[in-house]
Design a protein around this motif. Structure first.
Motif, mmCIF file in Angstrom:
data_model
loop_
_atom_site.group_PDB
_atom_site.id
_atom_site.type_symbol
_atom_site.label_atom_id
_atom_site.label_comp_id
_atom_site.label_asym_id
_atom_site.label_seq_id
_atom_site.Cartn_x
_atom_site.Cartn_y
_atom_site.Cartn_z
ATOM 1 N N GLY A 275 0.814 -1.217 0.000
ATOM 2 C CA GLY A 275 0.000 0.000 0.000
ATOM 3 C C GLY A 275 0.841 1.259 0.000
ATOM 4 N N VAL A 276 0.349 2.291 -0.685
ATOM 5 C CA VAL A 276 1.031 3.579 -0.750
ATOM 6 C C VAL A 276 0.105 4.649 -0.183
ATOM 7 C CG1 VAL A 276 2.039 5.335 -2.253
ATOM 8 C CG2 VAL A 276 2.392 2.915 -2.775
ATOM 9 N N ARG A 277 0.609 5.406 0.790
ATOM 10 C CA ARG A 277 -0.169 6.496 1.383
ATOM 11 C C ARG A 277 0.457 7.836 1.026
ATOM 12 N NH1 ARG A 277 -0.060 6.947 6.955
ATOM 13 N NH2 ARG A 277 1.832 5.669 7.046
ATOM 14 N N GLN A 278 -0.369 8.801 0.674
ATOM 15 C CA GLN A 278 0.091 10.167 0.451
ATOM 16 C C GLN A 278 0.003 10.917 1.762
ATOM 17 O OE1 GLN A 278 -1.774 12.296 -2.824
ATOM 18 N NE2 GLN A 278 -1.377 14.263 -1.841
ATOM 19 N N LEU A 279 1.128 11.480 2.233
ATOM 20 C CA LEU A 279 1.165 12.124 3.544
ATOM 21 C C LEU A 279 0.968 13.625 3.494
ATOM 22 C CD1 LEU A 279 4.061 10.318 5.464
ATOM 23 C CD2 LEU A 279 1.615 9.878 5.554
ATOM 24 N N THR A 280 1.316 14.263 2.391
ATOM 25 C CA THR A 280 1.210 15.720 2.309
ATOM 26 C C THR A 280 0.313 16.109 1.151
ATOM 27 O OG1 THR A 280 3.166 15.928 0.890
ATOM 28 C CG2 THR A 280 3.527 15.991 3.281
ATOM 29 N N ASP A 281 -0.177 17.342 1.185
ATOM 30 C CA ASP A 281 -1.079 17.804 0.138
ATOM 31 C C ASP A 281 -1.028 19.326 0.078
ATOM 32 O OD1 ASP A 281 -2.981 17.485 -1.881
ATOM 33 O OD2 ASP A 281 -4.629 17.912 -0.511
ATOM 34 N N GLY A 282 -1.176 19.868 -1.109
ATOM 35 C CA GLY A 282 -1.196 21.313 -1.276
ATOM 36 C C GLY A 282 -0.686 21.723 -2.638
ATOM 37 N N GLU A 283 -0.894 22.971 -2.997
ATOM 38 C CA GLU A 283 -0.411 23.473 -4.281
ATOM 39 C C GLU A 283 1.000 24.035 -4.121
ATOM 40 O OE1 GLU A 283 -2.879 25.679 -6.856
ATOM 41 O OE2 GLU A 283 -4.730 24.738 -6.180
ATOM 42 N N TRP A 284 1.856 23.185 -3.638
ATOM 43 C CA TRP A 284 3.279 23.459 -3.478
ATOM 44 C C TRP A 284 3.993 22.117 -3.596
ATOM 45 C CZ3 TRP A 284 4.019 20.371 0.671
ATOM 46 C CH2 TRP A 284 2.979 20.268 1.590
ATOM 47 N N ASP A 285 5.309 22.153 -3.720
ATOM 48 C CA ASP A 285 6.091 20.932 -3.915
ATOM 49 C C ASP A 285 6.825 20.542 -2.646
ATOM 50 O OD1 ASP A 285 5.741 20.391 -6.806
ATOM 51 O OD2 ASP A 285 6.662 22.375 -7.011
ATOM 52 N N ALA A 286 6.785 19.256 -2.332
ATOM 53 C CA ALA A 286 7.560 18.710 -1.228
ATOM 54 C C ALA A 286 8.825 18.072 -1.792
ATOM 55 C CB ALA A 286 6.741 17.679 -0.460
ATOM 56 N N GLY B 30 12.308 6.405 12.806
ATOM 57 C CA GLY B 30 11.354 6.005 11.792
ATOM 58 C C GLY B 30 9.935 6.528 11.998
ATOM 59 N N ARG B 31 9.740 7.476 12.922
ATOM 60 C CA ARG B 31 8.386 7.985 13.168
ATOM 61 C C ARG B 31 8.057 9.222 12.331
ATOM 62 N NH1 ARG B 31 6.878 10.215 17.267
ATOM 63 N NH2 ARG B 31 8.888 10.905 18.112
ATOM 64 N N LEU B 32 9.070 9.961 11.932
ATOM 65 C CA LEU B 32 8.860 11.242 11.279
ATOM 66 C C LEU B 32 9.581 11.295 9.939
ATOM 67 C CD1 LEU B 32 9.572 13.526 14.377
ATOM 68 C CD2 LEU B 32 7.325 12.759 13.592
ATOM 69 N N LEU B 33 9.075 12.152 9.066
ATOM 70 C CA LEU B 33 9.747 12.470 7.815
ATOM 71 C C LEU B 33 9.923 13.976 7.722
ATOM 72 C CD1 LEU B 33 7.897 10.089 5.336
ATOM 73 C CD2 LEU B 33 10.352 10.054 5.803
ATOM 74 N N ALA B 34 11.113 14.407 7.348
ATOM 75 C CA ALA B 34 11.378 15.824 7.122
ATOM 76 C C ALA B 34 11.491 16.078 5.628
ATOM 77 C CB ALA B 34 12.659 16.254 7.829
ATOM 78 N N TYR B 35 11.054 17.235 5.199
ATOM 79 C CA TYR B 35 11.133 17.596 3.786
ATOM 80 C C TYR B 35 11.165 19.113 3.663
ATOM 81 C CZ TYR B 35 6.115 18.410 4.373
ATOM 82 O OH TYR B 35 4.882 18.868 4.815
ATOM 83 N N ALA B 36 11.717 19.582 2.568
ATOM 84 C CA ALA B 36 11.752 21.019 2.285
ATOM 85 C C ALA B 36 10.603 21.375 1.359
ATOM 86 C CB ALA B 36 13.079 21.399 1.637
ATOM 87 N N SER B 37 10.009 22.533 1.587
ATOM 88 C CA SER B 37 8.907 22.970 0.722
ATOM 89 C C SER B 37 8.717 24.469 0.854
ATOM 90 C CB SER B 37 7.606 22.244 1.072
ATOM 91 O OG SER B 37 7.240 22.509 2.418
ATOM 92 N N ALA B 38 8.106 25.048 -0.171
ATOM 93 C CA ALA B 38 7.795 26.476 -0.187
ATOM 94 C C ALA B 38 6.279 26.608 -0.087
ATOM 95 C CB ALA B 38 8.319 27.129 -1.459
ATOM 96 N N THR B 39 5.766 26.607 1.131
ATOM 97 C CA THR B 39 4.314 26.559 1.348
ATOM 98 C C THR B 39 3.674 27.930 1.524
ATOM 99 O OG1 THR B 39 4.634 26.299 3.730
ATOM 100 C CG2 THR B 39 4.509 24.290 2.409
ATOM 101 N N GLY B 40 4.469 28.977 1.641
ATOM 102 C CA GLY B 40 3.910 30.300 1.886
ATOM 103 C C GLY B 40 3.005 30.770 0.763
ATOM 104 N N PRO B 41 1.980 31.568 1.080
ATOM 105 C CA PRO B 41 1.040 32.022 0.049
ATOM 106 C C PRO B 41 1.690 32.862 -1.042
ATOM 107 C CG PRO B 41 0.706 33.219 2.121
ATOM 108 C CD PRO B 41 1.637 32.098 2.415
ATOM 109 N N ASP B 42 2.782 33.547 -0.712
ATOM 110 C CA ASP B 42 3.502 34.356 -1.698
ATOM 111 C C ASP B 42 4.926 33.854 -1.902
ATOM 112 O OD1 ASP B 42 1.379 36.139 -2.220
ATOM 113 O OD2 ASP B 42 1.855 37.262 -0.394
#
Length: 633
Positions: free
Chosen positions: A168-179, A188-200
């Motif tokens: 099974g594959v689960r999608q953990l993040t969502d939004g109109e930005w890139d992870a 093994g409990r957490l995942l870190a990632y870089a993203s530009a989530t700010g509105p501007d």
């Protein structure tokens, strides 16, 4: 009997990348890129080589596009990406070899696999549709396209986790930005990632780090989000994140940052070096920062053109003239691609404690057994304002007297020439074999000479580095190495800009080749996929309010002063320096009666010199040699 490189040899290049060292240090799996002449395609397959003395490399897979190998924590399996007729999917193969098994089947494919510490799950970032894949596209933000990708607004990269037990594959993040690529915490409990989530974020260019709980999906930000982050991993004790990026959005060095999870101030672990951290990428200098067995950080920096390996603030001694392009650690051992003046790259095993490096492969010599490459000669030139410009001359030792000279300007403007073989620039060897002198200069704004030097081009494209190019050329004329009547200039990207700029300033060159150039800075500021980085950072703010600055530095404003016969070469799908930049120059020169030609490469992007169709890469070198020598090779 040895010989010099010939054009037809370009089909035989074999270039390794993406080394992955087995957890016990006994074997390295890597990607080997070759060219299939009949299909006119690049082939990327996984190869394997043992680290014991005398071990021979062997192919592990036979796919057309097998990339991103990653060992399971117990060393029994290798995860990798395979792209066939559809998008890339994660596959698994036993370490001993066998038939790969596909373990994802996502509509738009998967990204580079990252094993969980217990080996039961694989995380990756994968595209998810956020708009219809066909039909009209509505665009509300900048960054809607990317070179080599095209329109990005139809899909965004999001973090996924594959459970190997049930598939099974689960999608953990969502939004109109890139992870970005995810990194597992040590437990093994957490995942870190870089993203530009700010509105501007498309305007501020800021990006930050986020941490998501794999079970609950709860996400939180780490840090103040005022800078930008390119990649992230974890400190072994999980007290902080290790990131490449910068605490501020500016033209300057990539920093190696410790980001405390508790929200404390970030620390630049490599700041004392005053050198650019090189996180690397497939077939690109540098390597992902990682931890050695004693907890010290191992990373790469650029210094005087070369890409060097550091353990903490101490350099790992490697043979002079060696650059690193790919990095993987297991304990106190490192596997890396080492590039020199006699190879396009080989897999080497490096003892981090001793600095001893042992080459495990010999792909360049096996591919070109009788070719003897011409070694670059290091030079320094002091220009009229006292600045020292460092670089290299590629010239056959058998050549005597004043002959033709090619000045080749690198791109960026913040890249740099190194004393290594350049797979994307084989015409250096081809011309030197014909009696030419090739001059490679790391002028102001080049990487590897400190941050002040690195940022010297801001707001001063062409103006800041003009004398750094022209005065060394005159020095070589005075020394009797260059014939003043047979000087040529070429360059790609920013080097293409430089070529056009210099031909508006002097008639000294008898021929010019501008590859993927920038000729109109104002239109570039609005049409490149890197438009805002270019406009806001390279030229400092509101370029539309201060448009006269860009016009004053645009070669197209002075094109009527050009008399140099000029060849333009450009990829039609170039979103970094759009093809219209060459078309403007070609139209102007043709109208003005200056001898000119334009070669266009359909279906190629800006980076085709490194990764395009093999016949097009061969043709690029052919066109340069043809134009500057007047003979078709």
């Amino acid at each position: 009997m040895t010989r010099r490189l010939r054009l037809d040899d370009l089909w035989s290049f074999a270039i390794p990348s993406s080394p992955a060292l087995c957890p016990d240090g006994s074997r390295v799996v890597y990607v080997l890129r070759t060219a299939d002449r009949e299909a006119d395609r690049n082939r990327r397959a996984l190869w394997s080589v043992g680290t014991a003395p005398g071990a021979a490399p062997t192919p592990l897979t036979t796919g057309w596009a097998d990339t991103a190998p990653a060992w399971s924590p117990d060393g029994s399996r290798i995860a990798f990406l395979r792209s066939g007729d559809g998008p890339s999917q994660v596959h698994l193969i036993p370490a001993a070899g066998g038939e790969p098994r596909q373990v994802t089947d996502l509509p738009m494919g998967a990204g580079a696999p990252r094993w969980s510490p217990d080996g039961l799950r694989i995380a990756f970032s994968a595209p998810v549709a956020v708009a219809p894949l066909t039909g009209p596209v509505v665009i509300r933000r900048l960054g809607h396209k990317a070179d080599g990708v095209g329109l990005r607004v139809r899909a965004r990269m999001q973090v996924h986790v594959l459970d190997l037990a049930d598939g099974g594959v689960r999608q953990l993040t969502d939004g109109e930005w890139d992870a970005g690529d995810p990194a597992w915490s040590p437990d093994g409990r957490l995942l870190a990632y870089a993203s530009a989530t700010g509105p501007d974020a498309d305007l501020t260019l800021t990006s930050g780090v986020h941490v998501v709980d794999v079970e609950t999906g709860l996400t939180r930000a780490v840090g103040d989000g005022k800078g930008w982050i390119g990649g992230v991993s974890w400190f072994p004790d999980a007290s902080a994140l290790l990131a490449t990026g910068s605490t501020a959005v500016r033209i300057g060095h990539v920093q190696l940052l410790r980001l405390p999870l508790d929200g404390g101030e970030p620390a630049d672990l490599a700041g004392a070096l005053d050198r650019n951290v090189m996180p690397g990428g497939p077939e690109w200098p540098g390597g992902t920062p990682q931890f050695a067995a004693d907890g010290t950080v191992v990373f790469c920096v650029r210094d005087r053109g070369s890409t060097l390996l550091y353990r903490g603030t101490d350099p790992v001694p490697l043979p002079p003239g060696t650059s690193v392009a790919g990095l993987s650690l297991a304990g106190d051992l490192a596997a890396a691609v080492t590039v020199t003046g006699v190879s396009h790259g080989e897999i080497s095993l490096i003892g981090l404690g001793t600095g001893e490096a042992r080459q495990l492969t010999d792909h360049t010599r096996r591919a070109l057994p009788d070719v003897e490459f011409i070694q670059p000669e290091e030079r320094e030139f002091t220009v009229s304002d006292g600045t020292v410009v460092h670089g290299w001359i590629v010239r056959d030792p058998a050549t005597t007297g004043a002959g033709p000279l090619l000045l080749d300007a690198h791109g960026g403007p913040h890249l740099a020439w190194a004393p290594n073989l350049e797979p994307a620039h084989p015409y250096h060897q081809l011309l030197a074999a014909q009696g030419w002198t090739v001059l490679l200069l790391n002028v102001r704004a080049s990487d590897g000479y400190g941050e002040e030097f690195y940022a010297a081009s801001v707001g001063r494209w062409g103006i800041g580095d003009e004398r750094d190019f022209l005065e060394p050329v005159e020095r070589l004329v005075t020394e009797g190495l260059a014939d003043p009547d047979r000087l040529a200039v070429c360059g790609y990207s920013y080097g293409g800009f430089t070529t056009c700029h210099l031909t508006t300033r002097t008639g000294r060159f008898a021929a010019a080749v501008a590859g993927g150039p920038v000729t109109d800075l104002l239109s570039m500021a609005g049409s490149s996929d890197d438009a805002l980085v270019f406009a806001s950072l390279e030229f400092g703010g509101d370029v539309y309010a201060g448009a006269e600055l860009l016009r004053a530095q645009s070669p197209i404003e002075r094109v009527h002063q050009v008399s140099t016969p000029t060849l333009l070469v450009h990829a039609v799908n170039d979103d970094r320096c759009p093809v219209g930049q060459s078309e403007e120059w070609f139209t102007a020169l043709r109208t003005l009666g200056v001898p000119t030609e334009m070669v266009l490469y359909p279906d190629e992007s800006h980076q085709f010199l490194a990764d395009g169709r093999p016949s097009n890469r061969v043709d690029y070198s052919r066109q340069i040699v043809r134009w500057v020598t007047g003979r078709t090779p």
